[in-house]
Design an enzyme around this catalytic site. Structure first.
Site, PDB file in Angstrom:
ATOM      1  N   GLU A 160       3.045  10.311  27.718  1.00 11.13           N
ATOM      2  CA  GLU A 160       3.740  11.085  27.367  1.00 11.13           C
ATOM      3  C   GLU A 160       2.381  11.382  26.125  1.00 11.13           C
ATOM      4  OE1 GLU A 160       1.161   7.135  24.747  1.00 11.13           O
ATOM      5  OE2 GLU A 160       2.167   7.685  27.504  1.00 11.13           O
TER       6      GLU A 160
ATOM      7  N   HIS B 257      -2.391   8.234  29.045  1.00  7.75           N
ATOM      8  CA  HIS B 257      -1.039   8.338  28.010  1.00  7.75           C
ATOM      9  C   HIS B 257      -0.337  10.021  28.570  1.00  7.75           C
ATOM     10  CE1 HIS B 257      -1.037   5.012  25.546  1.00  7.75           C
ATOM     11  NE2 HIS B 257      -2.812   4.968  25.218  1.00  7.75           N
TER      12      HIS B 257
ATOM     13  N   CYS C 287      -0.986   2.856  29.662  1.00 10.47           N
ATOM     14  CA  CYS C 287      -2.575   1.970  28.471  1.00 10.47           C
ATOM     15  C   CYS C 287      -2.142   0.379  28.547  1.00 10.47           C
ATOM     16  CB  CYS C 287      -2.585   1.948  27.540  1.00 10.47           C
ATOM     17  SG  CYS C 287      -4.071   2.205  26.690  1.00 10.47           S
TER      18      CYS C 287
END
Length: 245
Positions: A222, A220, A117
Protein backbone atom coordinates in the site's frame (compact mmCIF):
# COMPACT_ATOMS: atom_id res chain seq x y z
CA UNK A 1 -19.64 -3.25 -9.88
CA UNK A 2 -16.85 -2.17 -7.58
CA UNK A 3 -16.18 -4.80 -4.87
CA UNK A 4 -16.71 -3.77 -1.26
CA UNK A 5 -13.56 -4.47 0.74
CA UNK A 6 -13.79 -4.70 4.50
CA UNK A 7 -10.66 -3.27 6.16
CA UNK A 8 -9.70 -4.04 9.75
CA UNK A 9 -8.68 -1.03 11.85
CA UNK A 10 -6.43 -0.93 14.89
CA UNK A 11 -8.09 -0.26 18.23
CA UNK A 12 -7.14 1.65 21.37
CA UNK A 13 -9.26 0.93 24.44
CA UNK A 14 -8.35 4.29 26.01
CA UNK A 15 -7.05 2.69 29.19
CA UNK A 16 -3.96 4.31 30.76
CA UNK A 17 -3.77 7.08 28.18
CA UNK A 18 -2.13 10.29 29.35
CA UNK A 19 -4.12 12.82 27.33
CA UNK A 20 -7.84 13.42 27.54
CA UNK A 21 -8.21 13.06 23.76
CA UNK A 22 -6.87 9.49 23.98
CA UNK A 23 -8.88 8.44 27.01
CA UNK A 24 -11.81 6.91 25.12
CA UNK A 25 -11.92 3.84 22.84
CA UNK A 26 -10.71 4.82 19.37
CA UNK A 27 -10.37 3.18 15.95
CA UNK A 28 -7.10 3.84 14.13
CA UNK A 29 -6.35 3.21 10.46
CA UNK A 30 -3.66 4.54 8.14
CA UNK A 31 -5.24 6.21 5.12
CA UNK A 32 -2.86 4.41 2.75
CA UNK A 33 -4.85 1.16 3.03
CA UNK A 34 -8.08 2.95 2.15
CA UNK A 35 -6.40 4.87 -0.69
CA UNK A 36 -4.98 1.72 -2.29
CA UNK A 37 -8.36 -0.03 -2.38
CA UNK A 38 -10.20 3.05 -3.63
CA UNK A 39 -7.61 4.07 -6.22
CA UNK A 40 -7.44 0.57 -7.73
CA UNK A 41 -11.17 0.02 -8.12
CA UNK A 42 -12.66 -1.09 -4.83
CA UNK A 43 -14.96 0.46 -2.24
CA UNK A 44 -13.19 0.56 1.15
CA UNK A 45 -15.34 -0.20 4.19
CA UNK A 46 -13.80 0.20 7.64
CA UNK A 47 -15.07 -2.65 9.78
CA UNK A 48 -16.47 -2.20 13.30
CA UNK A 49 -14.68 -4.32 15.89
CA UNK A 50 -16.82 -6.99 17.53
CA UNK A 51 -16.22 -10.34 19.19
CA UNK A 52 -19.76 -11.52 18.37
CA UNK A 53 -19.40 -14.43 15.87
CA UNK A 54 -22.89 -13.80 14.46
CA UNK A 55 -22.10 -10.16 13.74
CA UNK A 56 -18.75 -11.14 12.25
CA UNK A 57 -20.55 -13.55 9.92
CA UNK A 58 -23.05 -10.84 8.98
CA UNK A 59 -20.22 -8.43 8.16
CA UNK A 60 -18.57 -11.03 5.93
CA UNK A 61 -21.83 -11.61 4.08
CA UNK A 62 -22.01 -7.90 3.27
CA UNK A 63 -18.47 -7.48 1.95
CA UNK A 64 -16.78 -8.98 -1.11
CA UNK A 65 -13.25 -9.23 0.27
CA UNK A 66 -11.31 -8.81 3.51
CA UNK A 67 -8.11 -6.78 3.98
CA UNK A 68 -6.34 -7.48 7.29
CA UNK A 69 -3.96 -4.62 7.95
CA UNK A 70 -0.65 -4.32 9.75
CA UNK A 71 -0.39 -2.97 13.27
CA UNK A 72 2.15 -1.49 15.65
CA UNK A 73 1.27 -3.89 18.48
CA UNK A 74 1.70 -7.66 18.08
CA UNK A 75 -0.43 -10.68 18.89
CA UNK A 76 -0.13 -12.07 22.40
CA UNK A 77 2.16 -15.14 22.09
CA UNK A 78 -0.30 -17.08 24.26
CA UNK A 79 -2.54 -17.15 21.20
CA UNK A 80 -0.07 -19.50 19.52
CA UNK A 81 0.96 -21.40 22.65
CA UNK A 82 4.16 -19.58 23.61
CA UNK A 83 5.48 -17.41 26.41
CA UNK A 84 6.60 -13.90 25.60
CA UNK A 85 10.32 -14.02 24.68
CA UNK A 86 10.95 -10.35 23.86
CA UNK A 87 9.64 -6.92 24.76
CA UNK A 88 6.98 -5.57 22.39
CA UNK A 89 3.57 -3.98 22.57
CA UNK A 90 0.67 -6.42 22.73
CA UNK A 91 -2.34 -5.94 20.46
CA UNK A 92 -5.61 -5.11 22.23
CA UNK A 93 -7.73 -8.12 23.15
CA UNK A 94 -10.62 -6.53 21.26
CA UNK A 95 -8.75 -6.33 17.98
CA UNK A 96 -7.06 -9.73 18.20
CA UNK A 97 -10.33 -11.49 19.08
CA UNK A 98 -12.12 -9.69 16.25
CA UNK A 99 -9.50 -10.36 13.57
CA UNK A 100 -8.88 -13.98 14.56
CA UNK A 101 -12.61 -14.73 14.55
CA UNK A 102 -13.14 -12.85 11.30
CA UNK A 103 -10.21 -14.57 9.57
CA UNK A 104 -11.42 -18.04 10.55
CA UNK A 105 -14.93 -17.33 9.30
CA UNK A 106 -13.66 -15.70 6.10
CA UNK A 107 -11.67 -18.82 5.31
CA UNK A 108 -14.69 -21.04 5.93
CA UNK A 109 -16.79 -18.87 3.62
CA UNK A 110 -13.96 -18.73 1.06
CA UNK A 111 -14.02 -14.93 0.98
CA UNK A 112 -11.00 -13.39 -0.78
CA UNK A 113 -8.52 -12.35 1.92
CA UNK A 114 -5.35 -10.26 1.74
CA UNK A 115 -3.15 -9.93 4.82
CA UNK A 116 -0.47 -7.24 5.01
CA UNK A 117 2.45 -7.47 7.46
CA UNK A 118 0.72 -8.11 10.80
CA UNK A 119 -2.24 -9.28 8.74
CA UNK A 120 -0.11 -12.11 7.34
CA UNK A 121 1.02 -13.03 10.84
CA UNK A 122 -2.56 -13.03 12.11
CA UNK A 123 -3.74 -15.27 9.25
CA UNK A 124 -0.99 -17.76 10.06
CA UNK A 125 -1.91 -17.84 13.76
CA UNK A 126 -5.65 -17.97 13.06
CA UNK A 127 -5.18 -21.07 10.93
CA UNK A 128 -2.90 -22.86 13.39
CA UNK A 129 0.60 -21.49 12.84
CA UNK A 130 3.06 -19.65 15.10
CA UNK A 131 5.47 -16.71 14.92
CA UNK A 132 9.09 -15.74 15.41
CA UNK A 133 8.56 -13.23 18.19
CA UNK A 134 11.59 -11.03 17.43
CA UNK A 135 13.70 -11.59 14.33
CA UNK A 136 16.70 -9.54 15.45
CA UNK A 137 17.22 -11.43 18.73
CA UNK A 138 16.07 -14.89 17.67
CA UNK A 139 17.51 -15.23 14.16
CA UNK A 140 21.30 -14.81 13.89
CA UNK A 141 22.54 -13.21 10.70
CA UNK A 142 19.12 -11.90 9.70
CA UNK A 143 18.61 -8.86 7.53
CA UNK A 144 17.33 -5.60 8.97
CA UNK A 145 13.58 -6.09 8.63
CA UNK A 146 12.70 -2.76 10.25
CA UNK A 147 14.18 -0.36 7.74
CA UNK A 148 15.16 3.12 8.83
CA UNK A 149 14.49 4.65 5.41
CA UNK A 150 11.03 5.73 4.26
CA UNK A 151 8.59 2.86 3.63
CA UNK A 152 7.96 4.26 0.14
CA UNK A 153 11.42 2.86 -0.73
CA UNK A 154 12.31 -0.82 -1.05
CA UNK A 155 15.06 -2.14 1.24
CA UNK A 156 15.72 -5.84 0.53
CA UNK A 157 14.94 -8.61 -1.94
CA UNK A 158 12.60 -11.57 -1.65
CA UNK A 159 12.41 -14.69 -3.77
CA UNK A 160 8.94 -15.58 -5.06
CA UNK A 161 8.19 -19.31 -5.10
CA UNK A 162 7.52 -20.68 -8.58
CA UNK A 163 4.11 -22.28 -9.08
CA UNK A 164 2.39 -20.30 -6.35
CA UNK A 165 -0.54 -17.95 -6.91
CA UNK A 166 1.67 -15.04 -5.89
CA UNK A 167 4.17 -15.98 -8.60
CA UNK A 168 1.41 -16.09 -11.21
CA UNK A 169 0.23 -12.65 -10.10
CA UNK A 170 3.61 -10.92 -9.92
CA UNK A 171 5.22 -12.79 -12.86
CA UNK A 172 8.68 -12.65 -11.33
CA UNK A 173 11.00 -14.80 -9.21
CA UNK A 174 12.59 -11.86 -7.42
CA UNK A 175 11.20 -8.69 -5.94
CA UNK A 176 12.61 -5.79 -3.95
CA UNK A 177 10.31 -4.85 -1.09
CA UNK A 178 9.98 -2.43 1.81
CA UNK A 179 10.18 -3.85 5.32
CA UNK A 180 8.85 -2.69 8.70
CA UNK A 181 8.28 -5.84 10.78
CA UNK A 182 10.13 -7.54 13.62
CA UNK A 183 8.06 -10.74 13.64
CA UNK A 184 7.45 -13.38 10.96
CA UNK A 185 5.85 -16.80 10.47
CA UNK A 186 7.63 -19.71 12.18
CA UNK A 187 5.43 -22.81 12.11
CA UNK A 188 3.30 -22.62 8.96
CA UNK A 189 -0.44 -23.15 9.33
CA UNK A 190 -1.68 -26.51 7.97
CA UNK A 191 -2.64 -26.27 4.30
CA UNK A 192 -0.74 -23.04 3.72
CA UNK A 193 2.45 -22.73 1.66
CA UNK A 194 5.35 -20.28 1.55
CA UNK A 195 5.19 -18.06 -1.53
CA UNK A 196 7.98 -15.60 -0.73
CA UNK A 197 11.17 -15.75 1.30
CA UNK A 198 13.93 -13.22 2.08
CA UNK A 199 17.59 -13.92 1.38
CA UNK A 200 18.15 -14.59 5.10
CA UNK A 201 15.49 -17.31 5.15
CA UNK A 202 12.76 -15.24 6.82
CA UNK A 203 9.31 -16.08 5.40
CA UNK A 204 7.88 -13.06 3.58
CA UNK A 205 4.66 -14.50 2.15
CA UNK A 206 2.08 -17.26 2.61
CA UNK A 207 -0.97 -18.44 0.70
CA UNK A 208 -3.64 -21.12 0.91
CA UNK A 209 -3.96 -23.11 -2.35
CA UNK A 210 -7.25 -24.54 -1.14
CA UNK A 211 -9.03 -21.18 -1.19
CA UNK A 212 -10.11 -18.88 -3.97
CA UNK A 213 -7.78 -16.08 -2.85
CA UNK A 214 -5.97 -16.15 0.49
CA UNK A 215 -2.57 -14.43 0.43
CA UNK A 216 -0.46 -12.69 3.04
CA UNK A 217 2.75 -10.70 2.55
CA UNK A 218 5.14 -9.20 5.09
CA UNK A 219 5.90 -6.08 3.08
CA UNK A 220 3.62 -3.07 2.58
CA UNK A 221 2.38 -2.80 -1.03
CA UNK A 222 0.00 0.00 0.00
CA UNK A 223 3.06 2.27 0.26
CA UNK A 224 4.33 1.29 -3.18
CA UNK A 225 1.39 0.72 -5.53
CA UNK A 226 1.45 4.17 -7.13
CA UNK A 227 4.89 3.55 -8.68
CA UNK A 228 5.43 -0.20 -8.34
CA UNK A 229 3.82 -2.55 -10.86
CA UNK A 230 4.09 -5.65 -8.65
CA UNK A 231 2.23 -3.93 -5.81
CA UNK A 232 -0.55 -2.86 -8.17
CA UNK A 233 -0.82 -6.39 -9.55
CA UNK A 234 -1.27 -7.83 -6.07
CA UNK A 235 -4.06 -5.42 -5.14
CA UNK A 236 -5.74 -5.76 -8.54
CA UNK A 237 -5.72 -9.56 -8.34
CA UNK A 238 -7.31 -9.33 -4.88
CA UNK A 239 -9.98 -6.94 -6.14
CA UNK A 240 -10.64 -9.09 -9.23
CA UNK A 241 -11.33 -12.16 -7.09
CA UNK A 242 -13.51 -10.09 -4.76
CA UNK A 243 -15.53 -8.85 -7.73
CA UNK A 244 -16.47 -12.46 -8.55
CA UNK A 245 -17.79 -13.28 -5.07
Amino acid sequence: MRPIIGITPDFSDGVRKKSRSQSEPTYLLKARYVDAIQDLGGIPFILPITDDPKLQAELLRRIDGLLITGSGPDLNPRLYGERRKARFKIMSKQRSAFELGLAKQAMKLDRPVLGICGGLQLLNVAMGGSLIQDIATQMRGSLVHQQETAATRASHRVKITRGTRLYKILRTEALKVNSSHHQAPKKIAPGWVVNAIATDGIIEGLESPGHRFAIGVQWHPEFLYRKDEASRRLFCAFLKHATRS
